[in-house]
Write an enzyme that holds these catalytic residues in place. Sequence first.
Site, PDB file in Angstrom:
ATOM      1  N   CYS A  56      26.577 -40.927 -12.951  1.00 33.56           N
ATOM      2  CA  CYS A  56      26.357 -39.509 -12.240  1.00 33.56           C
ATOM      3  C   CYS A  56      25.191 -39.037 -13.070  1.00 33.56           C
ATOM      4  CB  CYS A  56      27.455 -38.768 -12.794  1.00 33.56           C
ATOM      5  SG  CYS A  56      27.100 -36.905 -12.493  1.00 33.56           S
TER       6      CYS A  56
ATOM      7  N   CYS B 210      26.727 -31.918 -17.564  1.00 33.43           N
ATOM      8  CA  CYS B 210      27.923 -31.307 -16.915  1.00 33.43           C
ATOM      9  C   CYS B 210      29.150 -31.454 -17.719  1.00 33.43           C
ATOM     10  CB  CYS B 210      28.267 -32.169 -15.469  1.00 33.43           C
ATOM     11  SG  CYS B 210      29.607 -31.751 -14.841  1.00 33.43           S
TER      12      CYS B 210
ATOM     13  N   CYS C 237      32.587 -34.637 -17.456  1.00 35.03           N
ATOM     14  CA  CYS C 237      32.932 -35.970 -17.771  1.00 35.03           C
ATOM     15  C   CYS C 237      32.488 -36.149 -18.994  1.00 35.03           C
ATOM     16  CB  CYS C 237      32.211 -37.172 -17.027  1.00 35.03           C
ATOM     17  SG  CYS C 237      33.003 -37.182 -15.421  1.00 35.03           S
TER      18      CYS C 237
ATOM     19  N   CYS D 136      29.976 -35.628  -6.872  1.00 34.15           N
ATOM     20  CA  CYS D 136      30.952 -35.771  -8.018  1.00 34.15           C
ATOM     21  C   CYS D 136      31.408 -36.889  -7.898  1.00 34.15           C
ATOM     22  CB  CYS D 136      31.713 -34.762  -8.228  1.00 34.15           C
ATOM     23  SG  CYS D 136      32.832 -34.866  -9.672  1.00 34.15           S
TER      24      CYS D 136
ATOM     25  N   GLN E 139      49.532 -32.912  -9.387  1.00 37.71           N
ATOM     26  CA  GLN E 139      49.039 -33.607 -10.645  1.00 37.71           C
ATOM     27  C   GLN E 139      47.606 -34.251  -9.793  1.00 37.71           C
ATOM     28  OE1 GLN E 139      49.996 -34.339 -13.334  1.00 37.71           O
ATOM     29  NE2 GLN E 139      52.297 -33.757 -12.924  1.00 37.71           N
TER      30      GLN E 139
ATOM     31  N   GLU F 269      60.738 -23.089 -12.234  1.00 36.90           N
ATOM     32  CA  GLU F 269      59.161 -23.095 -12.433  1.00 36.90           C
ATOM     33  C   GLU F 269      58.674 -21.549 -12.176  1.00 36.90           C
ATOM     34  OE1 GLU F 269      56.150 -24.613 -12.160  1.00 36.90           O
ATOM     35  OE2 GLU F 269      55.310 -22.633 -11.561  1.00 36.90           O
TER      36      GLU F 269
ATOM     37  N   ASP G  12      57.905 -31.089 -18.189  1.00 42.07           N
ATOM     38  CA  ASP G  12      56.280 -31.515 -17.934  1.00 42.07           C
ATOM     39  C   ASP G  12      55.732 -30.120 -18.297  1.00 42.07           C
ATOM     40  OD1 ASP G  12      53.950 -32.494 -17.152  1.00 42.07           O
ATOM     41  OD2 ASP G  12      54.694 -32.427 -14.858  1.00 42.07           O
TER      42      ASP G  12
ATOM     43  N   CYS H 293      50.586 -33.598 -20.637  1.00 39.43           N
ATOM     44  CA  CYS H 293      49.169 -34.008 -20.685  1.00 39.43           C
ATOM     45  C   CYS H 293      48.291 -33.610 -21.803  1.00 39.43           C
ATOM     46  CB  CYS H 293      48.663 -33.212 -19.312  1.00 39.43           C
ATOM     47  SG  CYS H 293      48.923 -31.511 -19.437  1.00 39.43           S
TER      48      CYS H 293
HETATM   49  C1  LIG Z   1      52.076 -29.760 -15.898  1.00 43.40           C
HETATM   50  S1  LIG Z   1      52.506 -28.824 -14.586  1.00 43.40           S
HETATM   51  C2  LIG Z   1      53.828 -29.546 -14.021  1.00 43.40           C
HETATM   52  C3  LIG Z   1      54.344 -29.448 -12.791  1.00 43.40           C
HETATM   53  C4  LIG Z   1      55.209 -30.505 -11.871  1.00 43.40           C
HETATM   54  N1  LIG Z   1      56.291 -30.912 -12.957  1.00 43.40           N
HETATM   55  C5  LIG Z   1      54.450 -31.632 -11.444  1.00 43.40           C
HETATM   56  O1  LIG Z   1      54.632 -32.903 -11.669  1.00 43.40           O
HETATM   57  O2  LIG Z   1      53.768 -31.524 -10.386  1.00 43.40           O
HETATM   58  C6  LIG Z   1      53.161 -27.381 -15.304  1.00 43.40           C
HETATM   59  C7  LIG Z   1      54.214 -26.398 -14.486  1.00 43.40           C
HETATM   60  O3  LIG Z   1      54.687 -25.562 -15.267  1.00 43.40           O
HETATM   61  C8  LIG Z   1      54.708 -24.050 -14.869  1.00 43.40           C
HETATM   62  N2  LIG Z   1      54.809 -23.146 -15.884  1.00 43.40           N
HETATM   63  C9  LIG Z   1      53.908 -22.533 -16.797  1.00 43.40           C
HETATM   64  N3  LIG Z   1      54.606 -21.816 -17.829  1.00 43.40           N
HETATM   65  C10 LIG Z   1      55.872 -21.993 -17.445  1.00 43.40           C
HETATM   66  C11 LIG Z   1      57.009 -21.083 -17.891  1.00 43.40           C
HETATM   67  N4  LIG Z   1      56.851 -20.394 -18.886  1.00 43.40           N
HETATM   68  N5  LIG Z   1      58.199 -21.335 -17.121  1.00 43.40           N
HETATM   69  C12 LIG Z   1      58.240 -22.066 -16.188  1.00 43.40           C
HETATM   70  N6  LIG Z   1      57.225 -22.689 -15.541  1.00 43.40           N
HETATM   71  C13 LIG Z   1      56.101 -22.637 -16.149  1.00 43.40           C
HETATM   72  C14 LIG Z   1      53.266 -24.026 -14.125  1.00 43.40           C
HETATM   73  O4  LIG Z   1      53.084 -23.286 -13.132  1.00 43.40           O
HETATM   74  C15 LIG Z   1      53.038 -25.474 -13.536  1.00 43.40           C
HETATM   75  O5  LIG Z   1      53.773 -25.554 -12.096  1.00 43.40           O
END
Ligand SMILES: C[S@@+](CC[C@H](N)C(=O)[O-])C[C@H]1O[C@@H](n2cnc3c(N)ncnc32)[C@H](O)[C@@H]1O
Length: 390
Positions: A29, A35, A38, A113, A230, A276, A321, A348
């Site tokens: 790029c 930028c 990356c 991009c 994701q 969530e 997650d 992550c």
């Molecule tokens: C890394 S994402 C994971 C989403 C899902 N597991 C996936 O694989 O698509 C983290 C998620 O946590 C939610 N989140 C953030 N803070 C939170 C909280 N205090 N309680 C519940 N969910 C929360 C966000 O809205 C987001 O959807």
Amino acid sequence: MRQPRHRKKFKNVYDDLSKPYIGSAEPECPHFGHCGGCAFQDIRYDLQLEMKKKYLLSLFAGNERIVPCIESLEVKGSSPYEYRNRMDFVCAFGKRGLRERGRYREVVDIADCRLMNGRMNMIWKQARSASEQVEDYNYLDHTGFLRYIVIRGAGITGETMVNCVLSREGNEIEPVLRSITPLVESMSLIIHDGLADLSGGRILEDVKRGYIEETFDGITYRITPNSFFQSNSLCARDIYRRIAQEARGRTLDLFSGVGSISLFVAKHVDSIIGVELIEEAVASARDSAARNGIDNATFISADALAYMRENHGIYDTLILDPPRTGAHPKVMKMISECAPERIIYMSCNPSTFRENIALLTGYRLISFEAFDMFPQTPHMETLAVFERSS
Ligand SMILES: C[S@@+](CC[C@H](N)C(=O)[O-])C[C@H]1O[C@@H](n2cnc3c(N)ncnc32)[C@H](O)[C@@H]1O
């Protein structure tokens, strides 16, 4: 030698690790180095993977539970380019693009991009050109109209969504709508009138459909404008396949987003509850459960900590997650108290994962894997499985 600006941000993490590898690849790029998107295009992809493994080893040095797993680990690679499902293009100072590396006040004009696929790039080119007729938004003095153009794709179905984030209602966005709506599956207008620099907000209008669909192994997900999905579909699907192999019995999925993990593992477990915060995501998880004929998944809109405080249920498997900031320390404490047989932690951010697992008591690690969900960047995804030891 003076460090290029784009490396400074990662000074303590990758600077020393990357030194021997810089220059081993030709950046694809022209914006590389300026930028903020990356950091590693000048490093050969196999060496990026090696570097990520070394980073994990240095981060977990001294941790007897994790180091032996990392020594034998291969960071699983994915497509080095054209993998990204989402780009948030900022519209400011007469430019349309991404922030300069380490300089929040500067924007790099981006015409193309390499992290996006060809269709998303074609749509971006049109959107960028149409948006030149529209007043942009100065995020320093908070004046103007068009803040962001967000392009989201579904890596496997190829569906594409565009969201225009505006500071107020107004017809001035018409040139973008006219040019882009026929090209995409979904187009929405979002209002964000606050001072915070956000690329989401209140949905003013779903000009077209208001969602795109992604499919992993026969499960179809509905992705709405504000909900998380994701960033790399093929890599996420690999991780979900692994989670499905490990999950069993009564299962709780904390931070469940649009239910992507819950719905994927539902047929492998007795029951699953997804928790969530964002209601829009919970609504689309419920909707996806119904459309996929999944009747053992329940989705609850709640803060993870509040949920754990009030529902000390009995679970065989707990999946979490969390966002990059990790889970609240009290959530980790409550997970230990709730004592599921297995904990599957998808992360992550290895650094907040490390802090979180230090708070887990009564568990032993049975597997640890790393996946390069974000090639060309310092980020990666890890998956750890713990079993109750006491
Ligand atoms: C890394 S994402 C994971 C989403 C899902 N597991 C996936 O694989 O698509 C983290 C998620 O946590 C939610 N989140 C953030 N803070 C939170 C909280 N205090 N309680 C519940 N969910 C929360 C966000 O809205 C987001 O959807």
